[in-house]
Design a protein around this motif. Structure first.
Motif, PDB file in Angstrom:
ATOM      1  N   THR A   1      44.905  32.466  32.506  1.00 17.80           N
ATOM      2  CA  THR A   1      44.514  33.857  32.796  1.00 17.80           C
ATOM      3  C   THR A   1      43.185  33.902  33.544  1.00 17.80           C
ATOM      4  O   THR A   1      42.966  34.793  34.367  1.00 17.80           O
ATOM      5  N   SER A   2      42.311  32.937  33.255  1.00 18.15           N
ATOM      6  CA  SER A   2      41.023  32.897  33.976  1.00 18.15           C
ATOM      7  C   SER A   2      41.247  32.543  35.448  1.00 18.15           C
ATOM      8  O   SER A   2      40.496  32.971  36.322  1.00 18.15           O
ATOM      9  N   LEU A   3      42.303  31.768  35.721  1.00 16.57           N
ATOM     10  CA  LEU A   3      42.669  31.428  37.097  1.00 16.57           C
ATOM     11  C   LEU A   3      43.081  32.688  37.858  1.00 16.57           C
ATOM     12  O   LEU A   3      42.662  32.911  38.998  1.00 16.57           O
ATOM     13  N   GLY A   4      43.902  33.529  37.196  1.00 16.30           N
ATOM     14  CA  GLY A   4      44.319  34.794  37.805  1.00 16.30           C
ATOM     15  C   GLY A   4      43.146  35.740  38.001  1.00 16.30           C
ATOM     16  O   GLY A   4      43.024  36.394  39.036  1.00 16.30           O
ATOM     17  N   CYS A   5      42.268  35.784  36.997  1.00 14.69           N
ATOM     18  CA  CYS A   5      41.094  36.665  37.077  1.00 14.69           C
ATOM     19  C   CYS A   5      40.152  36.238  38.200  1.00 14.69           C
ATOM     20  O   CYS A   5      39.581  37.092  38.887  1.00 14.69           O
ATOM     21  N   THR A   6      39.998  34.930  38.397  1.00 12.80           N
ATOM     22  CA  THR A   6      39.121  34.433  39.463  1.00 12.80           C
ATOM     23  C   THR A   6      39.585  34.934  40.823  1.00 12.80           C
ATOM     24  O   THR A   6      38.795  35.467  41.611  1.00 12.80           O
ATOM     25  N   SER A   7      40.870  34.747  41.115  1.00 16.20           N
ATOM     26  CA  SER A   7      41.427  35.206  42.398  1.00 16.20           C
ATOM     27  C   SER A   7      41.305  36.715  42.535  1.00 16.20           C
ATOM     28  O   SER A   7      40.888  37.228  43.585  1.00 16.20           O
ATOM     29  N   LEU A   8      41.657  37.415  41.459  1.00 14.32           N
ATOM     30  CA  LEU A   8      41.637  38.879  41.481  1.00 14.32           C
ATOM     31  C   LEU A   8      40.223  39.405  41.716  1.00 14.32           C
ATOM     32  O   LEU A   8      40.000  40.237  42.622  1.00 14.32           O
ATOM     33  N   PHE A   9      39.254  38.936  40.957  1.00 19.18           N
ATOM     34  CA  PHE A   9      37.871  39.404  41.075  1.00 19.18           C
ATOM     35  C   PHE A   9      37.276  39.040  42.437  1.00 19.18           C
ATOM     36  O   PHE A   9      36.578  39.839  43.062  1.00 19.18           O
ATOM     37  N   TYR A  10      37.571  37.819  42.886  1.00 22.46           N
ATOM     38  CA  TYR A  10      37.036  37.340  44.172  1.00 22.46           C
ATOM     39  C   TYR A  10      37.583  38.172  45.326  1.00 22.46           C
ATOM     40  O   TYR A  10      36.840  38.577  46.232  1.00 22.46           O
ATOM     41  N   TYR A  11      38.871  38.479  45.286  1.00 23.77           N
ATOM     42  CA  TYR A  11      39.497  39.251  46.361  1.00 23.77           C
ATOM     43  C   TYR A  11      39.057  40.713  46.342  1.00 23.77           C
ATOM     44  O   TYR A  11      38.959  41.349  47.391  1.00 23.77           O
ATOM     45  N   ILE A  12      38.782  41.237  45.149  1.00 19.09           N
ATOM     46  CA  ILE A  12      38.246  42.602  45.061  1.00 19.09           C
ATOM     47  C   ILE A  12      36.842  42.631  45.662  1.00 19.09           C
ATOM     48  O   ILE A  12      36.482  43.560  46.394  1.00 19.09           O
ATOM     49  N   ALA A  13      36.049  41.602  45.372  1.00 18.90           N
ATOM     50  CA  ALA A  13      34.685  41.514  45.912  1.00 18.90           C
ATOM     51  C   ALA A  13      34.698  41.505  47.433  1.00 18.90           C
ATOM     52  O   ALA A  13      33.866  42.157  48.083  1.00 18.90           O
ATOM     53  N   VAL A  14      35.659  40.790  48.015  1.00 11.54           N
ATOM     54  CA  VAL A  14      35.771  40.676  49.474  1.00 11.54           C
ATOM     55  C   VAL A  14      36.076  42.030  50.126  1.00 11.54           C
ATOM     56  O   VAL A  14      35.789  42.234  51.302  1.00 11.54           O
ATOM     57  N   GLN A  15      36.611  42.961  49.350  1.00 13.31           N
ATOM     58  CA  GLN A  15      36.858  44.311  49.869  1.00 13.31           C
ATOM     59  C   GLN A  15      35.552  45.049  50.161  1.00 13.31           C
ATOM     60  O   GLN A  15      35.488  45.878  51.058  1.00 13.31           O
TER      61      GLN A  15
END
Length: 326
Positions: free
Chosen positions: A83-97
């Motif tokens: 789940t931390s793997l999914g959260c990393t991608s999700l949070f990182y991609y939101i930040a890039v917005q």
């Protein structure tokens, strides 16, 4: 023979880090083409899962010896860790917005000193002087790399928050992946962890994009977090054949395989130094493909962060003497 293995390890880790460093640039390009965070992460994880299942099948039928299988307890633990793997991608991609890729990757690299804090808490022991100095250098480098000393700069706090959340999640991913079920083959372990990450990604897809279309209650709940309703629409399946394959290949298939081959040969210390190539590669890709402006002071900050990573992972005098004796 040993030198050859070390060089092989360095090469694999370096290539893996460089490929992973390109990922955020492609995510930003997908955003420019109108795709949402949910669509980007869902395509990456689902196609990545399919790719790993195929590779695992090939490995299973071609292996000359029986491969290890996880116990039910290990499956549960790896799913939770995933789940931390999914959260990393999700949070990182939101930040890039909200912020530039070059800023987002610098925030993600805060995992360098986050890991020192977590390590100290787990060991119930204060970090040594070299690690403390390295952390201070990382923080100084971050101030330069994000250009915070320029009072005219505008950094969206949403991007900073999600970038730091990605770093925290990435720290947990590193710790769990290096300690849980290390006897399992790379593909099998990655598949289980990816399933855990996919649960997070699909839950976000339902909450932020699909669910609010059909439920007013869910829509009002979603609007408590953001006023942006542009993401609330039916899933755009074209993401799978436009960016999905590249995102899966660069994000969930190739780098983990290369890291798992490279780190045992290079060693954790040297491997960590080489993996920091992700930082300059990501910034360079953003500069070349996205035209993001990267100032000299920011490059100085990046160099400081890289120096801190090298300093943190250099072997101590005791370790060097032990190697000489051996």
């Amino acid at each position: 023979m040993k030198k050859k293995n070390i060089l092989k390890g360095v090469l694999f880790v370096g290539i893996g880090a460089s490929i992973y460093g390109m990922l955020a640039t492609f995510v930003k390009m997908a955003y420019h083409d109108g795709y949402t965070t949910s669509e980007v992460t869902t395509s990456q994880f689902l196609l990545g899962l399919i790719g790993l299942l195929i590779l695992n099948f090939i490995q299973t039928i071609t292996s000359k010896q029986k491969l290890s299988s996880p116990s039910s307890k290990e499956v549960k633990m790896l799913m939770i860790a995933g789940t931390s793997l999914g959260c990393t991608s999700l949070f990182y991609y939101i930040a890039v917005q909200y912020i530039n890729v070059s800023i987002a990757i610098v925030l993600l690299m805060q995992s360098v000193w986050f890991s020192v804090v977590v390590e100290s808490i787990i060991a119930k022991k204060l970090p040594n002087a070299r690690k403390v100095i390295s952390v201070i250098i990382v923080l100084a480098g971050t101030i330069l790399a994000t250009n915070l000393i320029n009072m005219n700069i505008e950094l969206d706090w949403h991007g900073i928050f999600w970038g730091l959340m990605a770093a925290a999640s990435y720290t947990m991913t590193m710790f769990t992946s290096n300690t849980l079920a290390t006897h399992l083959p790379v593909f099998r372990k990655s598949i289980i962890m990816l399933c855990g990450g996919a649960v997070v990604v699909i839950a976000f897809l339902f909450f932020a994009q699909i669910g609010p279309m059909y439920s007013d209650g869910l829509k009002s709940l979603y609007l408590n977090f953001t006023e942006n309703t542009e993401h609330i629409h039916s899933f755009n399946y074209s993401i799978f054949w436009t960016y999905g394959f590249v995102l899966a290949l660069f994000g969930t298939i190739v780098p983990p395989i290369l890291f798992n081959i490279g780190f045992p040969n290079a060693g954790l210390g040297l491997g960590s130094i080489v993996s920091s190539l992700e930082l300059p590669v990501s910034v360079t890709m953003a500069f070349v493909l996205l035209g993001e402006k990267v100032l000299l002071i920011q490059w100085m900050g990046i160099i400081l962060i890289l120096f801190a990573i090298i300093l943190m992972n250099l072997p101590a005098k005791k370790e060097l003497k032990a190697v000489e004796v051996a």
